[in-house]
Design a protein around this motif. Structure first.
Motif, short mmCIF file in Angstrom:
data_model
loop_
_atom_site.label_atom_id
_atom_site.label_comp_id
_atom_site.label_asym_id
_atom_site.label_seq_id
_atom_site.Cartn_x
_atom_site.Cartn_y
_atom_site.Cartn_z
N GLU A 166 0.79 -1.24 0.00
CA GLU A 166 0.00 0.00 0.00
C GLU A 166 0.82 1.28 0.00
N GLY A 167 2.08 1.21 0.34
CA GLY A 167 2.88 2.42 0.50
C GLY A 167 3.36 3.02 -0.81
N SER A 168 3.72 4.30 -0.76
CA SER A 168 4.22 5.00 -1.95
C SER A 168 5.42 5.86 -1.59
N PHE A 169 6.52 5.66 -2.31
CA PHE A 169 7.70 6.52 -2.19
C PHE A 169 7.60 7.57 -3.30
N ILE A 170 7.47 8.82 -2.91
CA ILE A 170 7.12 9.87 -3.88
C ILE A 170 8.17 10.98 -3.90
N ILE A 171 8.48 11.43 -5.09
CA ILE A 171 9.32 12.62 -5.27
C ILE A 171 8.50 13.64 -6.04
N GLN A 172 8.16 14.75 -5.40
CA GLN A 172 7.46 15.81 -6.11
C GLN A 172 8.46 16.53 -7.01
N THR A 173 8.27 16.36 -8.30
CA THR A 173 9.28 16.81 -9.26
C THR A 173 9.45 18.32 -9.32
N LYS A 174 8.41 19.08 -9.00
CA LYS A 174 8.51 20.54 -9.11
C LYS A 174 9.61 21.10 -8.24
N GLU A 175 9.66 20.64 -6.98
CA GLU A 175 10.66 21.14 -6.05
C GLU A 175 11.64 20.05 -5.60
N ALA A 245 16.91 4.65 6.51
CA ALA A 245 17.90 3.83 7.20
C ALA A 245 17.24 2.61 7.85
N PHE A 246 16.06 2.82 8.41
CA PHE A 246 15.30 1.74 9.02
C PHE A 246 14.91 0.69 7.99
N LEU A 247 14.30 1.11 6.90
CA LEU A 247 13.84 0.16 5.88
C LEU A 247 15.01 -0.53 5.18
N SER A 248 16.15 0.14 5.10
CA SER A 248 17.32 -0.45 4.44
C SER A 248 17.85 -1.67 5.17
N ARG A 255 8.90 -5.90 -6.13
CA ARG A 255 9.63 -4.94 -6.95
C ARG A 255 9.51 -3.52 -6.39
N LYS A 256 8.77 -3.35 -5.29
CA LYS A 256 8.75 -2.05 -4.61
C LYS A 256 10.16 -1.68 -4.15
N LYS A 257 11.01 -2.71 -4.06
CA LYS A 257 12.40 -2.48 -3.69
C LYS A 257 13.07 -1.53 -4.66
N GLU A 258 12.71 -1.58 -5.95
CA GLU A 258 13.34 -0.71 -6.94
C GLU A 258 12.97 0.74 -6.70
N ASP A 259 11.69 0.97 -6.37
CA ASP A 259 11.28 2.34 -6.04
C ASP A 259 12.00 2.84 -4.80
N PHE A 260 12.14 1.96 -3.82
CA PHE A 260 12.82 2.35 -2.58
C PHE A 260 14.29 2.68 -2.85
N THR A 262 15.62 3.80 -5.63
CA THR A 262 15.66 5.10 -6.32
C THR A 262 15.37 6.22 -5.34
N PHE A 263 14.39 6.00 -4.48
CA PHE A 263 14.02 6.98 -3.47
C PHE A 263 15.21 7.29 -2.56
N CYS A 264 15.90 6.24 -2.11
CA CYS A 264 17.07 6.41 -1.24
C CYS A 264 18.19 7.18 -1.95
N PHE A 265 18.41 6.84 -3.22
CA PHE A 265 19.45 7.50 -4.00
C PHE A 265 19.16 9.00 -4.12
N ILE A 266 17.90 9.33 -4.44
CA ILE A 266 17.52 10.73 -4.58
C ILE A 266 17.61 11.45 -3.24
N CYS A 267 17.11 10.81 -2.18
CA CYS A 267 17.16 11.43 -0.85
C CYS A 267 18.60 11.70 -0.41
N ASP A 268 19.49 10.76 -0.73
CA ASP A 268 20.90 10.93 -0.37
C ASP A 268 21.47 12.17 -1.07
#
Length: 317
Positions: A166-175, A245-248, A255-260, A262-268
């Motif tokens: 059910e979860g979503s890792f989201i990057i708002q592209t505008k900002e 860090a917790f989820l890692s 395949r939600k792992k792939e979104d995670f 990418t999310f971690c890479f962007i957050c870093d």
């Protein structure tokens, strides 16, 4: 011992995933001779790209089958035999569900044993009991109150399974603003409240230095939809240093792992301000963010197959 821990983690993960994606069916069929028969089936139905996680579930449990339906872009994990359903029921008794799906499971379980453990023929009183359960099951169910003796048990892997469903890792592209969302119907607010408190305690988010946080937001219904409640985690410090860090530390199975990743890479990159005054990095992060979630699906006509290839392996770990 390692196998026992791994199995426990997987079973807890599966309970959380079933809370998000599972469905318990009680089916009735009137035979040609007028007799009534009941069929019981458990199903997890996903997009066809998720076939691998269903095969993992099927192989690990040793029950059911995985059916791919390319015509509908779906695949399903299905358990329908009495023997295999007893195995699944034993497992879910040991690793109970967390949300409203638990009530559907209880109805399913009660009807299953009423039918298969009967001493004789299917009587009218037996049919009446099962029909009463069917009338208050799944989408027909009105009550969301758990049994008096029910105690919700939340664990790391149950939450992970729920997030993968059910979860979503989201990057708002505008900002280039990251956030995590977990949105359920308003009836499931008690579950989200407990998950919220569990995560705050688990991540140690009472520290005032952390910017952002975990909060619940009620959302009004739109059109024919029901009102919902959304758990949001915001703030690059919270996401990068605590939540990610917790989820890692946990093992993703879908395949939600792939979104995670990418999310971690962007957050870093955002946390370390690598995108500031660096158009090349900013453009890369924007491009990666546009390839997450639904954009990864093979059925997405606008999918850019090069998106996931641009994240350096050394940065994903």
């Amino acid at each position: 011992m390692k196998n026992q821990v791994a199995n426990k983690n997987f079973y807890e993960w599966l309970a959380g995933f079933i809370d998000a994606e599972g469905c318990f069916h009680i089916k009735r069929k009137i035979m040609s001779n007028g007799n009534t028969r009941y069929y019981f089936e458990f199903v997890i139905k996903l997009h066809q790209d998720d076939e691998a996680v269903l095969k993992t579930i099927c192989h690990t449990l040793g029950v059911g089958r995985v059916v791919l339906r390319p015509k509908y872009n779906t695949c399903s994990f299905e358990v329908g035999s009495e023997k295999e359903l007893r195995i699944l029921i034993d497992l879910l008794d040991k690793y109970p569900l967390m949300g409203d799906k638990y009530l559907d499971y209880l109805n399913f379980r009660k009807a299953f044993f009423l039918y298969f453990d009967r001493s004789g023929l299917v009587t009218e009183s037996l049919k009446a009991e099962i029909e009463e359960l069917r009338a208050n099951h799944n989408t027909k169910r009105e009550s969301t109150l758990p049994p008096e003796n029910y105690k919700r048990v939340i664990t790391d892997y149950k939450i992970l399974g729920f997030i993968e469903g059910e979860g979503s890792f989201i990057i708002q592209t505008k900002e280039l603003t990251p956030r995590f969302e977990l949105e359920l119907t308003f009836a499931q607010k008690p579950l989200l409240m407990e998950i919220c408190e569990y995560l705050k305690l688990r991540l140690g988010l009472n520290q005032p230095a952390a910017k952002g946080g975990i909060k619940l937001r009620e959302r009004k219904p739109k059109g024919n939809s029901k009102p919902t409640v959304r758990l949001e985690i915001i703030g690059i410090d919270i996401l990068h240093n605590y939540f990610n860090a917790f989820l890692s530390q946990l093992e993703f199975y879908s395949r939600k792992k792939e979104d995670f990743k990418t999310f971690c890479f962007i957050c870093d990159k955002l946390f370390n301000k690598a995108h500031i005054n660096n158009k090349e990095v900013k453009d890369l992060l924007l491009k990666l963010s546009e390839g997450m979630n639904g954009a990864r699906l093979s059925t997405n006509k606008l999918k850019d197959k090069t998106l996931t290839e641009e994240t350096p392996d050394s940065e994903e770990e």
